[in-house]
Design an enzyme around this catalytic site. Structure first.
Site, short mmCIF file in Angstrom:
data_model
loop_
_atom_site.label_atom_id
_atom_site.label_comp_id
_atom_site.label_asym_id
_atom_site.label_seq_id
_atom_site.Cartn_x
_atom_site.Cartn_y
_atom_site.Cartn_z
N ARG A 58 0.94 -1.01 -0.02
CA ARG A 58 -0.01 -0.07 0.10
C ARG A 58 0.87 1.29 -0.26
NH1 ARG A 58 -1.97 -3.65 3.81
NH2 ARG A 58 -3.98 -4.53 3.52
N LYS A 90 -1.58 -2.10 8.01
CA LYS A 90 -2.64 -1.47 8.41
C LYS A 90 -3.08 -2.06 9.95
CE LYS A 90 -6.53 -0.73 5.91
NZ LYS A 90 -7.36 -1.15 5.02
N HIS A 102 -2.74 2.22 -5.63
CA HIS A 102 -3.55 1.02 -5.35
C HIS A 102 -3.86 0.08 -6.62
CE1 HIS A 102 -4.93 -0.58 -1.49
NE2 HIS A 102 -6.05 -0.92 -2.04
N ARG A 119 -1.36 -2.52 -6.91
CA ARG A 119 -1.54 -3.54 -5.83
C ARG A 119 -2.70 -4.69 -6.27
NH1 ARG A 119 -1.47 -4.86 -0.55
NH2 ARG A 119 -3.49 -5.77 0.51
N HIS A 176 -4.45 -9.22 3.64
CA HIS A 176 -5.62 -8.94 3.94
C HIS A 176 -6.27 -9.63 5.28
CE1 HIS A 176 -6.84 -8.59 -0.88
NE2 HIS A 176 -6.39 -7.64 -0.11
N TYR A 218 -11.27 -10.92 -5.80
CA TYR A 218 -10.40 -11.21 -6.74
C TYR A 218 -10.73 -12.50 -7.88
CZ TYR A 218 -7.21 -7.41 -5.08
OH TYR A 218 -6.52 -6.64 -5.05
#
Length: 405
Positions: free
Chosen positions: A255, A279, A348, A351, A374, A383
């Site tokens: 990110r 994150k 992004h 990514r 994730h 995806y």
């Protein structure tokens, strides 16, 4: 505000004159260009003469005194009349012990105790990054200043909350209103749980739904990524930096904030891996591919400013040198797109490109989730819908009207 020094006879000489040489040395150390250095020294001499005219010593510089000086300079000068312009000098004077540390910072907003507690909660319990903390605090501050009833927060009603959200929608984009509502809901829930409110007002926060043209992650093609990389002139400092950053985004799916948060000590060259500060303050180690490692090493050895106090791996190219922010990483990708003659897109998208490439290579979704780090498997499941060609093989024929089902 009338400013008259307490010892004007003792300070007949311009009080900052003796510090000019030392400050010039500091500017050179920070990497200021000769042009910028001249501007800073000119500003310093103006402040020195201004202090002299009022009989003030260097030690008498306070935030209030500085505000008066800048207000008067703004009326007579077309540049370098903000606190930010004066910050290098004030910081150097404070670090050297010549003025109080408080004088080197602009006047702080006096927030109510409940907002201070909410800020501590976001930082300590939620473990949000500082940029997110300040963004949320700013929105709550706007709410408290504009919509708190005369009787205080305890008299806040659902009607006050609704009015705040409706007023927020005037002249602002829906995404801005949605963020305001999200933060307000979080703040009201916090106030209820800690006893600042005797009732839960979160139900009064309207749900703002934005049009979603597609929930599919959209990346860019390998050819576009290569075009983006080729547009980085690796004979320049900017090109070396941008090339390494685009590789981190495209090859490892980082990110923007993770690229900006990479520190020198996070890279383990001996073992060929590095620490990602992700994150939610989740730190994870990832392997450092040869291609990416070589690009980072090229930048660090031949292009990065020699600033001992700077720990961020990627920095600005102009003084004062400082680490990059997440928005700065996005801006760098956008500028690279423009150099390559491509329609601009954000960090992004690179990514997403890695996620799409792994889907095409038939990598299991669980493994894709691990690579992209994730938290929720549902995020990774998006995806699975990217490969539309393979999805068509799963589609059942639509029964004709009147035919048996």
């Amino acid at each position: 505000m009338e400013l008259v020094g307490t010892s004007s006879r003792e300070h007949s000489a311009a009080p900052l004159e003796t510090y000019i040489e030392g400050f010039e040395t500091e500017l050179i150390r920070l990497g200021f260009t000769p042009f910028s250095t001249r501007g800073q020294l000119s500003l310093m001499r103006h402040l020195s003469r201004w202090l002299q005219s009022r009989g003030l010593a260097v030690e008498e510089l306070t935030v209030e005194v500085i505000e008066v000086f800048l207000r008067e300079r703004r009326a007579s000068h077309a540049a370098l009349f903000t606190f930010r312009a004066l910050k290098p000098l004030l910081k150097w004077l404070a670090t050297s012990g010549r003025i109080a540390v408080e004088a080197a910072s602009p006047r702080q907003i006096q927030d109510p105790p409940v907002l201070i507690r909410f800020e501590e909660y976001l930082r300590g319990e939620r473990r949000l990054k500082e940029i997110s903390v300040q963004a949320q605090v700013s929105r709550v501050r706007r709410f408290l200043n504009g919509y708190t009833p005369p009787g205080g927060l305890r008299t806040l009603s659902a009607a006050d909350v609704v009015r705040a959200l409706l007023d927020e929608g005037e002249g602002r984009k829906p995404v801005s209103v949605k963020k305001f509502g999200y933060v307000l809901r979080s703040f009201l829930r916090f106030c209820f749980l800690v006893g600042e409110l005797d009732r839960d007002l979160t139900g009064a926060t309207l749900v703002v739904r934005l049009p979603q043209p597609s929930l599919l992650p959209i990346g860019v093609s390998p050819g576009q990524i290569q075009t983006l990389l080729d547009a980085c002139d690796r004979n320049t400092s900017v090109g070396k930096r941008d090339y390494a950053m685009v590789l981190l985004l495209a090859r490892l799916g980082l990110r923007a904030g993770e690229v900006a948060g990479l520190h020198l000590e996070d890279i383990d060259w001996h073992h060929g891996e590095f620490m990602v500060r992700g994150k939610g303050s989740k730190d994870e180690r990832l392997p450092l591919p040869d291609e990416v490692g070589a690009a980072i090493a090229d930048y660090l050895l031949h292009a990065r400013p020699a600033a001992p106090d700077l720990r961020e791996a990627f920095s600005t190219v102009k003084a004062p040198w400082r680490g990059l922010s997440s928005p700065a990483v996005w801006a760098i990708v956008v500028r690279a797109c423009k150099r390559a003659g491509m329609q601009p897109f954000g960090a992004h998208r690179l990514r997403h490109s890695l996620g799409e490439a792994m889907v095409r290579a038939e990598v299991p979704l669980a493994a894709i989730g691990q690579v992209l780090r994730h938290d929720d498997p549902v995020t990774t499941a998006n995806y699975a819908r990217v490969d539309v060609t393979r999805l068509r093989t799963l589609a059942q024929p639509w029964a004709a009207e009147g035919s048996p089902s």
